[in-house]
Design an enzyme around this catalytic site. Structure first.
Site, short mmCIF file in Angstrom:
data_model
loop_
_atom_site.label_atom_id
_atom_site.label_comp_id
_atom_site.label_asym_id
_atom_site.label_seq_id
_atom_site.Cartn_x
_atom_site.Cartn_y
_atom_site.Cartn_z
N ASP A 1 -4.54 -9.59 -8.57
CA ASP A 1 -4.93 -8.65 -9.62
C ASP A 1 -3.79 -7.83 -10.24
OD1 ASP A 1 -4.64 -7.36 -7.20
OD2 ASP A 1 -6.58 -6.35 -7.24
N GLU B 1 -18.67 -6.03 -2.48
CA GLU B 1 -17.31 -6.54 -2.35
C GLU B 1 -17.18 -7.95 -2.91
OE1 GLU B 1 -13.90 -5.13 -0.38
OE2 GLU B 1 -14.93 -4.45 -2.19
N GLU C 1 0.82 -1.20 0.00
CA GLU C 1 0.00 0.00 0.00
C GLU C 1 0.86 1.26 0.00
OE1 GLU C 1 -3.03 -0.02 -0.54
OE2 GLU C 1 -3.93 -1.86 0.22
N THR D 1 -1.33 1.16 -10.86
CA THR D 1 -2.55 0.53 -10.35
C THR D 1 -3.34 1.48 -9.46
OG1 THR D 1 -3.39 -1.53 -9.39
CG2 THR D 1 -1.56 -0.46 -8.24
N GLU E 1 -12.30 0.43 -9.51
CA GLU E 1 -11.89 -0.45 -10.61
C GLU E 1 -12.90 -0.48 -11.76
OE1 GLU E 1 -9.32 -1.30 -7.31
OE2 GLU E 1 -11.51 -1.25 -7.43
#
Length: 853
Positions: free
Chosen positions: A216, A310, A69, A414, A328
């Site tokens: 991902d 989710e 993160e 991303t 996304e």
């Protein structure tokens, strides 16, 4: 925190566990949204924000943070801010005072993250202390053994950009080493990676694989690393993985997790919201059709629930009800609009904005949804909402003149941070090329559209995207049960929680465990809930057993001039008539209209009493089955829409149900890859009337082999056979080993390799390992058919046409023959090479078994 109108500071608010790993007392939201200000043309505000970052942000805090993160949000935010700061400075109006201060902060942060890579594998620890690093007593971290694949594989863009900007090569080298290790540890037979890996040993801890949470951005960064760094090996790796994803995980329009060692077996019956990025990545790859399909399915879920939950089930029920304002789906919407120019995607974006304003907007920002079903809020607005959601929605509607720089000169990380493409030629001499050269040998078509040309993708057809979306318009409503369960309806109206359903039960959820304790203990209603829950668990367990791997099936062409000599390996379905328990289905074939079978057939008279041919894609397999069954078809054959696919290069495909009761489907359904399907389609074009037999394995051809004849289209596709007389059927199963090996290498007895091909349909599913199934039909010696009476029932390994002569002689004994995979279209292959390949398969099988244990 938009409900209480204050910022969330680590240590001042109650801990939220892993959710707080992104917070490091370093003004996360401010840094993460720096380049968004420039995109929105808020240049003065951007300049003020940069000054605040330089004045107030401290990176030397005694706080344990997530390496992943911190990399994508903070390091990426600093680099994105630096990229646009130097762009504005060059323009000559703003940021004239700027002297790479953000870059120096980024470099400082990069060095703080480097100790996380101090492992034998090169994979980073998942967490690090900003002040004390790793493994020191005061660091309070460094004992972890596992990390997620995305956590270790989503570093290359930021770290390489930092190296290219500063000339310090160490950052790119560490990120490349981590990617190299993940590539080496991929499951070799499936080319998939698991969700969680041990950072010291490289063993897979969680062996399920998908394109959502945990994996991902690993795939995303392989493709984008090729774009930004110009290293072909990243593209080759991505294409290898992508081929596996489309083979195993993609079940259009769904993307379902599978097991890396047994990729034909689904690992779960629900999908998570993070996979919504994948259509956008497919646009970058140039594979537009599945991108449109999956995006449309997700949009239908959003229209039903206002936001993307989710997690949701395969029949589109809510699995996890939260929605933390993830961007996304907006990201994929933006990329699809860029690729197609279709105004439909502007309408999608408008829906997103209206829903945000209507349901999520609160006085101090936008609040995450605690439950999309009730519309309840959570006091949370993650930094990615401003970093990504605002950015992508603005770009979706912005005209070129609305943006003060050329967005095409940058690549999105991303976290949607902007890195300039000119980095590909900066400090290039210092970058190391990947040394890994072991890639799956793919068909050239895998690389055709890596850099797509819009004229190829959309040949002057403005309705292209619409034609793909249309069959999916009602996919959610059709699949969701309309009946309301009549349990405590009065309670529902008064706002009480609905009863716990077996499909939603999670053993790790304390609330669920508490509900279980109460069931049957207090009242008649609780007792009723307990009884229903037990029944659902039994049904769920039964359904899961049904969904286990099924053995392959056979499609046998029995009409003139084939007479049963053409046997095609077919994939089974988890629904419909089970051909292993019922008599085979025989009938003439007819193409359905529409060919995809996703709506009511317009030619029911053509398929009535026949076996319908339908194309894969655009809707669920079960929906196709229902449509042809309603038209009167007695069976169905789904033909893969992926041109060139074949059972000699792909493991067997198994058609899944749609997540709800499929007992209404009474006809048999089989799946053929494109190559096998084209054999039937070619036969129809040449002979018009084509009759086939659908069965669990090839049937006795003794009665129909008197007039043997090789179809002309087979001769034409095999020049070496031209003018050859068909060999007599003297080969017996007793002569399999050496004699048949020789005949394979000579490629003369294409029509007589009966015994060699037997293993495809007579093997049990447990004998088929991914390591053995490059041609979808290898089998271990212990699983050979031991019934001599059945040894004449055979099938082709690769779907090519095979003349199956009379083999009615009794065998004196059953031989232990483990046949190698055979591809008839290849040139002569020496017997030693064949046996060596076979031994490799056995070793891979044994390794797989060891891994499973």
């Amino acid at each position: 925190m938009p409900l209480t109108c204050r910022g969330r500071v680590r240590g001042q608010e109650p801990s939220r566990g892993d959710v707080d790993d992104a917070l490091g007392k370093f003004s996360l939201t401010l840094i993460d949204s720096l380049d968004t200000l420039v995109v929105l043309n808020k240049t003065k505000e951007f300049e003020d924000a940069v000054r605040k970052v330089l004045r107030d942000v401290n990176l030397d805090n005694d706080v344990v943070v997530s390496v992943f993160e911190t990399n994508i949000r903070v390091l990426g935010g600093l680099l994105g801010g630096h990229s646009l700061a130097i762009m504005l400075k060059e323009k000559g109006e703003y940021m004239q005072w700027y002297n790479d201060e953000l870059l120096q902060m980024a470099k400082q942060l990069g060095y703080k993250l480097l100790p996380a890579f101090n492992t034998t594998s090169g994979l980073p620890y998942p967490r690090i202390n900003l002040k004390f690093g790793i493994r020191k007593p005061e660091a309070r971290t460094g004992t972890e053994t596992d990390t997620c694949t995305a956590c270790a594989g989503t570093l290359i863009l930021e770290f390489a950009a930092l190296s290219r900007f500063t000339g310090a090569t160490i950052f790119e080298e560490y990120a490349r080493k981590a990617l190299d290790f993940l590539w080496e540890k991929r499951q070799r037979s499936s080319n998939l990676v698991g969700v969680t890996i041990n950072i010291h040993t490289g063993d897979w801890v969680r062996k399920d694989s998908g394109v959502g949470a945990g994996i991902d951005s690993y795939y995303e960064y392989l493709l984008k690393a090729y774009v930004l760094l110009g290293d072909d090996s990243f593209l080759e790796r991505f294409n290898t993985h992508y081929d596996a994803i489309m083979r195993y995980i993609s079940q259009p329009p769904l993307l379902l997790d599978v097991h890396i060692h047994k990729p034909m077996l689904n690992a779960r019956t629900w999908m998570d919201a993070l996979l919504a990025f994948f259509p956008g990545l497919q646009v970058l790859k140039g594979d537009i059709r599945p991108a449109i399909e999956t995006h449309e399915m997700l949009y239908q879920v959003i229209k039903k629930h206002n936001f993307l939950p989710e997690a949701f089930t395969t029949d589109f029920r809510v699995h996890w009800a939260q929605h933390p304002l993830r961007p996304e789906f907006a990201e994929s919407t933006y990329f699809l609009y860029k690729a197609t120019g279709d105004p439909y995607y502007l309408e999608v974006g408008k829906t997103l904005i209206e829903n945000l304003n209507k349901y999520a907007r609160v006085p101090c920002g936008f609040a995450a949804m605690k439950d999309v079903r009730t519309g309840s809020h959570e006091d949370r607005m993650d930094s990615f909402f401003l970093a990504e959601m605002f950015k992508y929605l603005y770009l979706l509607f912005a005209d070129k003149e609305d943006i003060i720089f050329d967005i095409e000169d940058y690549i999105f990380t991303t976290e949607a941070h902007l890195l300039p493409l000119w980095l590909s030629t900066t400090n290039q001499s210092m970058s190391k090329k990947n040394t890994t050269s072991e890639y799956t040998e793919l068909d050239d078509s895998n690389f055709d559209w890596t850099c797509p040309n819009t004229q190829i993708l959309f040949p002057n057809d403005p309705l292209y995207a619409q034609s793909i979306r249309e069959p999916l318009k009602n996919v959610v409503d059709k699949s969701c049960p309309r009946g309301i369960i009549r349990v405590r309806e009065e309670s529902f109206r008064s706002g009480a929680k609905p009863p716990l359903r077996a499909r939603d039960f999670m053993a790790t959820n304390p609330e669920h465990l508490e509900i279980l304790k109460k069931m049957g203990a207090a009242s008649s209603i609780d007792a009723e809930d307990g009884l229903r829950f037990m029944q659902e668990m039994i049904e769920l367990s039964s359904q899961q057993q049904k969904e286990q791997q099924l053995p392959p099936r056979a499609v046998q062409i029995v009409s003139h001039p084939f007479f049963g000599r053409v046997v095609l390996t077919a994939g089974p379905a988890q629904f419909g008539l089970d051909l292993s328990k019922h008599k085979e289905t025989r009938g003439f074939v007819a193409s359905s209209k529409p060919y995809n079978g996703c709506s009511e057939l317009t030619n029911p008279e053509a398929v009535m009493g026949k076996i319908a041919l339908i194309q894969r894609g655009q809707c669920m397999f079960a929906e196709k089955a229902r449509n042809i069954q309603n038209a009167g078809a007695i069976g169905g054959i789904v033909i893969d829409d992926n041109e060139g696919s074949s059972s000699d290069t792909a493991p067997l495909f198994q058609m899944a149900g749609d997540g709800k009761d499929t007992d209404d489907i009474k006809i048999p359904m089989l799946f053929l890859f494109s190559k096998e399907g084209s054999i039937i389609l070619d036969a129809i074009r040449e002979y018009e009337e084509v009759e086939v037999l659908l069965s669990d394995k090839a049937k006795d051809r003794a009665a129909i082999l008197k007039g043997k004849m090789i179809p002309s289209y087979i001769i034409n596709s095999n020049p070496e056979m031209e003018n050859e007389e068909q060999p007599s059927s003297e080969n017996d199963s007793q002569n399999q080993s050496a004699e048949q090996m020789t005949s394979i290498s000579q490629e003369i007895d294409l029509i007589d390799q009966e015994s060699l091909e037997e293993t495809s349909l007579n093997s049990h599913p447990e004998s088929l390992s991914p390591a053995d199934t490059d041609n979808a039909a290898s089998v271990s010696p212990s699983e050979q058919n031991s019934n001599p009476a059945e040894n004449h029932e055979t099938t082709s390994l690769d779907g090519e046409c095979t003349d199956l002569d009379n083999q009615l002689q009794e065998q004196s004994e059953t031989e232990e023959d483990s046949s190698p995979n055979v591809s008839w279209g290849k040139k002569v292959q020496p017997i030693d090479s064949i046996l060596a390949d076979w031994n490799e398969d056995i070793e891979a099988f044994e390794m797989m078994e060891k891994d499973e244990l």
